[in-house]
Design a protein around this motif. Structure first.
Motif, mmCIF file in Angstrom:
data_model
loop_
_atom_site.group_PDB
_atom_site.id
_atom_site.type_symbol
_atom_site.label_atom_id
_atom_site.label_comp_id
_atom_site.label_asym_id
_atom_site.label_seq_id
_atom_site.Cartn_x
_atom_site.Cartn_y
_atom_site.Cartn_z
ATOM 1 N N PRO A 83 0.898 -1.091 -0.079
ATOM 2 C CA PRO A 83 -0.096 -0.069 -0.007
ATOM 3 C C PRO A 83 0.840 1.231 0.153
ATOM 4 O O PRO A 83 2.064 1.365 0.530
ATOM 5 N N ALA A 84 0.567 2.275 -0.639
ATOM 6 C CA ALA A 84 1.118 3.621 -0.810
ATOM 7 C C ALA A 84 0.481 4.572 -0.570
ATOM 8 O O ALA A 84 -0.885 4.638 -0.991
ATOM 9 N N GLY A 85 0.969 5.938 -0.288
ATOM 10 C CA GLY A 85 -0.005 6.973 -0.528
ATOM 11 C C GLY A 85 -0.903 7.417 0.919
ATOM 12 O O GLY A 85 -0.991 6.560 1.664
ATOM 13 N N PRO A 86 -1.541 8.415 0.708
ATOM 14 C CA PRO A 86 -2.690 8.596 1.826
ATOM 15 C C PRO A 86 -3.437 7.840 1.872
ATOM 16 O O PRO A 86 -3.962 7.300 0.983
ATOM 17 N N ASN A 87 -4.118 7.508 3.027
ATOM 18 C CA ASN A 87 -5.021 6.688 3.285
ATOM 19 C C ASN A 87 -6.555 7.182 3.461
ATOM 20 O O ASN A 87 -7.375 6.435 4.061
ATOM 21 N N ASP A 88 -6.730 8.213 3.320
ATOM 22 C CA ASP A 88 -8.058 9.001 3.470
ATOM 23 C C ASP A 88 -9.051 9.162 2.258
ATOM 24 O O ASP A 88 -9.996 9.593 2.510
ATOM 25 N N GLY A 89 -8.590 8.552 1.172
ATOM 26 C CA GLY A 89 -9.483 8.393 -0.090
ATOM 27 C C GLY A 89 -9.628 9.417 -0.609
ATOM 28 O O GLY A 89 -10.636 9.808 -1.689
ATOM 29 N N ASP A 90 -8.930 10.667 -0.456
ATOM 30 C CA ASP A 90 -9.109 12.042 -0.914
ATOM 31 C C ASP A 90 -8.189 11.778 -2.479
ATOM 32 O O ASP A 90 -7.154 11.534 -2.425
ATOM 33 N N GLY A 91 -8.859 12.281 -3.463
ATOM 34 C CA GLY A 91 -8.215 12.120 -4.827
ATOM 35 C C GLY A 91 -7.087 13.552 -4.789
ATOM 36 O O GLY A 91 -6.105 13.163 -5.426
ATOM 37 N N ALA A 92 -7.485 14.216 -4.353
ATOM 38 C CA ALA A 92 -6.415 15.708 -4.341
ATOM 39 C C ALA A 92 -5.317 15.171 -3.691
ATOM 40 O O ALA A 92 -4.198 15.454 -4.052
ATOM 41 N N ALA A 93 -5.389 14.747 -2.514
ATOM 42 C CA ALA A 93 -4.195 14.176 -1.541
ATOM 43 C C ALA A 93 -3.345 13.112 -2.248
ATOM 44 O O ALA A 93 -2.184 13.110 -2.180
#
Length: 105
Positions: A65-75
């Motif tokens: 898994p990678a990146g932010p975990n908040d489900g926000d497309g901009a993030a």
């Protein structure tokens, strides 16, 4: 000669498989054609997540898994764009299809 598939062919095959299955795949950023890492951004049920394919020390491909975990497309966009600054060889492909992990594996 190495037995591994060049990155540009792996990304192209992944996009074709997803598109052929009725999904949508788009390459957001192109990296090094032969050996760049691959970040797969997945949009499913309005949630955004990412998996990264890379080679471990034993030369086996691993998904993490990678990146932010908040489900926000901009993030997520901010995340992969910052990653590309430090790693211009990184490929970024976005998939929109149910159970996208089955294609990535």
């Amino acid at each position: 000669m190495s037995g591994r598939l060049p990155t540009h062919l792996a990304v192209g095959a992944l996009a074709r498989r997803v598109n052929d299955a009725g999904g949508f795949a788009v390459v957001r950023a192109r990296g090094e054609a032969q050996s760049g890492a691959i970040l797969v951004v997945i949009e499913e049920d309005r949630r955004i997540s990412a998996l990264e394919r890379f080679r471990d020390l034993d030369d086996r491909e691993t998904l993490v898994p990678a990146g932010p975990n908040d489900g926000d497309g901009a993030a997520m966009d901010d995340y992969w764009q910052k990653r590309r600054v430090s790693d211009p060889d990184l490929w970024v492909i976005e998939l929109m299809i149910p159970q996208a992990e089955r294609f990535v594996a």
